[in-house]
Design an enzyme around this catalytic site. Structure first.
Site, short mmCIF file in Angstrom:
data_model
loop_
_atom_site.label_atom_id
_atom_site.label_comp_id
_atom_site.label_asym_id
_atom_site.label_seq_id
_atom_site.Cartn_x
_atom_site.Cartn_y
_atom_site.Cartn_z
CE LYS A 104 -8.94 12.00 -0.92
NZ LYS A 104 -10.12 12.74 -1.30
CG ASP A 105 -7.02 4.52 -3.96
OD1 ASP A 105 -7.03 3.71 -4.90
OD2 ASP A 105 -6.76 5.73 -4.09
NE ARG A 106 -12.09 -2.89 1.19
CZ ARG A 106 -12.58 -4.09 0.91
NH1 ARG A 106 -13.05 -4.35 -0.30
NH2 ARG A 106 -12.58 -5.04 1.82
#
EC number: 5.4.99.27
Length: 362
Positions: free
Chosen positions: A92-94
């Protein structure tokens, strides 16, 4: 309409921007001004059979500003297990607020779970937890829900509404997102220098499962898989880009795999492998012609023994809805299947400025 260039490249020469479904973008906007502007909520239906106890403690966490692998390693440290004993469904995106499940291998430690969960809660919000019999694997989830806020939207609102309606009803090209290729295509540069003979079918499969052995070469093997995957993804995007330009990305061509034995035809493109592509006839010729323009990347696959695979050319978001919040702010809500990129969907309509890159927050 904002023109979409056909040959956009980074300084390294790798193209990282591809044609849109409408021939151009109708507006510009800023993405990820703050993590709260990009919410990702993992959709993982859990069968009752998996929640009746077992050696793996599953925790659903909400995290802000931390990437998935970092959280997995921290969970391993807190639990005292090996980092590859922590499982998850996808990266998942940071720079986002994300909610996702992790599994931690904790056999015989049920009595200590409350203490462990208290330590976890000191770092991230614990939304739910249970025990189950097996580790979470990549792709176990059904998909992801997104809530994306676009700021500083510049463009005609009616044109944006029309483009989003088309996106909801027809879909957009299913490109891999540019983040897959690294800054300036660095992962592609590294793919050209990797040793393909080290990446066989078993090695790639084990790396995808995040490893179960104790080999000290695991980190190197994982890097090779990352670079290999980037090369595959970029070649797929190049084939899809050509079909977007010639108007065939929504329609099956002669030679589409599966057309002879199915009436429910999914239009696909190649995830290149040893032997090239499963497509034949006109479609196979088109795909081989595109890949032939990039012989250095194609050579990466010659000795990997990786089987060719397929990926849908179309991304169709579910439950796409949008709300204008003033004249220059827009909230998008939608659901995507695993492996599909929210940034690719948004970029089909908007010329996007990623605030995290402008601010140097990577």
């Amino acid at each position: 309409m904002i023109d979409t260039p056909d040959t956009t490249t980074e300084k390294s020469g790798w193209r990282t921007d591809w044609p849109t479904s409408g021939g151009g973008r109708v507006a510009s906007a800023v993405l990820k001004t703050c993590p709260e502007d990009f919410l990702v909520d993992e959709d993982l239906p859990l069968p009752e059979a998996l929640t009746n106890g077992g050696e793996h403690l599953c925790v659903r966490l909400e995290k802000n500003g931390d990437n998935t692998d970092y959280v997995a390693r921290q969970l391993a440290t807190l639990s005292g297990c090996r980092h590859f004993d922590v499982g998850f469904c996808g990266l998942k995106d940071r720079h986002a607020v994300t909610r996702q499940w992790f599994s931690i291998y904790r056999p015989g430690q049920e009595d200590d779970d409350a203490t462990f969960l208290s330590a976890v809660a000191g770092n991230w919000r614990v939304l739910a937890h249970h025990r189950q019999a097996r580790k979470l694997r990549r792709g176990d989830h059904s998909g992801n829900y997104f809530e994306v806020v676009l700021r500083d939207v510049s463009g005609d609102q009616a044109a944006v509404d029309q483009a989003l309606t088309r996106l909801r009803d027809v879909g957009c090209p299913n490109y891999f997102g540019p983040q897959r290729f690294g800054h300036g295509g660095a992962n592609l540069d590294r793919a050209l220098t990797m040793d393909p003979s080290r990446l066989n079918r078993r090695g790639a499969r084990n790396a995808k499962k995040r490893g179960r052995g104790r080999s000290t070469s695991g980190s190197s093997d994982s890097k090779n898989v990352l670079y290999f995957s980037a090369a595959r993804s970029w070649l797929f995007n190049e084939v899809l880009a050509l079909r977007v330009r010639n108007g065939t990305w929504l329609d099956p061509m002669e030679g589409e795999p599966g057309t002879s034995d199915s009436h429910d035809i999914m239009v696909t493109g190649p995830l290149w492998g040893d032997g090239g592509t499963a497509a034949v006839s006109a479609q196979g010729e088109l795909e081989r012609a595109v890949i032939a323009q990039h012989p250095q990347l194609a050579a990466v696959f010659a000795t990997t023994r990786m089987q060719p695979e397929r990926r849908p050319l179309k991304m169709l978001p579910a439950a796409l809805d949008w709300q204008w919040q003033g004249g220059d702010q827009l909230l998008l809500k939608f659901w995507l299947a695993p492996g599909q990129y929210a940034t690719s969907l948004v970029s089909d309509v908007f010329e996007i400025t990623d605030a995290t890159r402008v601010a140097g927050r990577d």
